[in-house]
Design an enzyme around this catalytic site. Structure first.
Site, mmCIF file in Angstrom:
data_model
loop_
_atom_site.group_PDB
_atom_site.id
_atom_site.type_symbol
_atom_site.label_atom_id
_atom_site.label_comp_id
_atom_site.label_asym_id
_atom_site.label_seq_id
_atom_site.Cartn_x
_atom_site.Cartn_y
_atom_site.Cartn_z
ATOM 1 N N ASP A 156 -4.367 -5.668 5.289
ATOM 2 C CA ASP A 156 -3.479 -4.422 5.579
ATOM 3 C C ASP A 156 -2.693 -4.360 6.684
ATOM 4 O OD1 ASP A 156 -4.407 -3.522 3.074
ATOM 5 O OD2 ASP A 156 -6.037 -2.086 4.108
ATOM 6 N N ASP A 158 -0.507 -1.815 -1.759
ATOM 7 C CA ASP A 158 -1.008 -0.678 -1.910
ATOM 8 C C ASP A 158 0.007 0.637 -2.385
ATOM 9 O OD1 ASP A 158 -3.543 -1.522 -1.506
ATOM 10 O OD2 ASP A 158 -3.329 -0.990 0.669
#
Length: 119
Positions: free
Chosen positions: A75, A93
């Protein structure tokens, strides 16, 4: 910001013993296969749902690749507004969330009447 996410969205199950890597990999594969079958079976005219499914599949496969190669999802998008912090996420995402939102949005649209071919 670079973050290693060993869990799912919002680091769900990230503190488990490692089994979640294979669990989430299996879920990503299953969902991708199911959505590909659904896309194959439906009309190409259903563009919105096909785009939504493609976004979800792309995001799931993107995170799956990270999970299989690294053992975690990378991330890197991290946002703050004053003291408020949004959980760190990545492009995959975003694709999953946008695809899911499109599926929900499509559920509120009225069904188009089927046009029969006149002879």
């Amino acid at each position: 910001m670079y973050a290693q996410n060993f869990g799912a969205a919002f680091s769900f199950l990230a503190d488990e013993g490692g089994w979640q890597r294979w669990f989430f990999a299996g879920i990503a594969i299953a969902i991708s296969i199911i959505l590909m079958v659904m896309m194959y079976r439906q009309s190409a005219q259903k563009r919105l749902s096909n785009i939504a499914y493609a976004l979800i599949i792309g995001g799931a496969i993107g995170n799956l690749c990270d999970r299989l190669v690294h053992g975690f999802v990378v991330d890197y998008l991290d946002f703050y507004v004053g003291n408020w912090h949004w959980p760190t996420f990545n492009l995959a995402d975003m694709a999953i969330c946008i695809g899911a939102a499109l599926v929900i949005f499509e559920g509120f649209l009225p069904d188009k009447p089927k046009q029969e071919n006149a002879k």
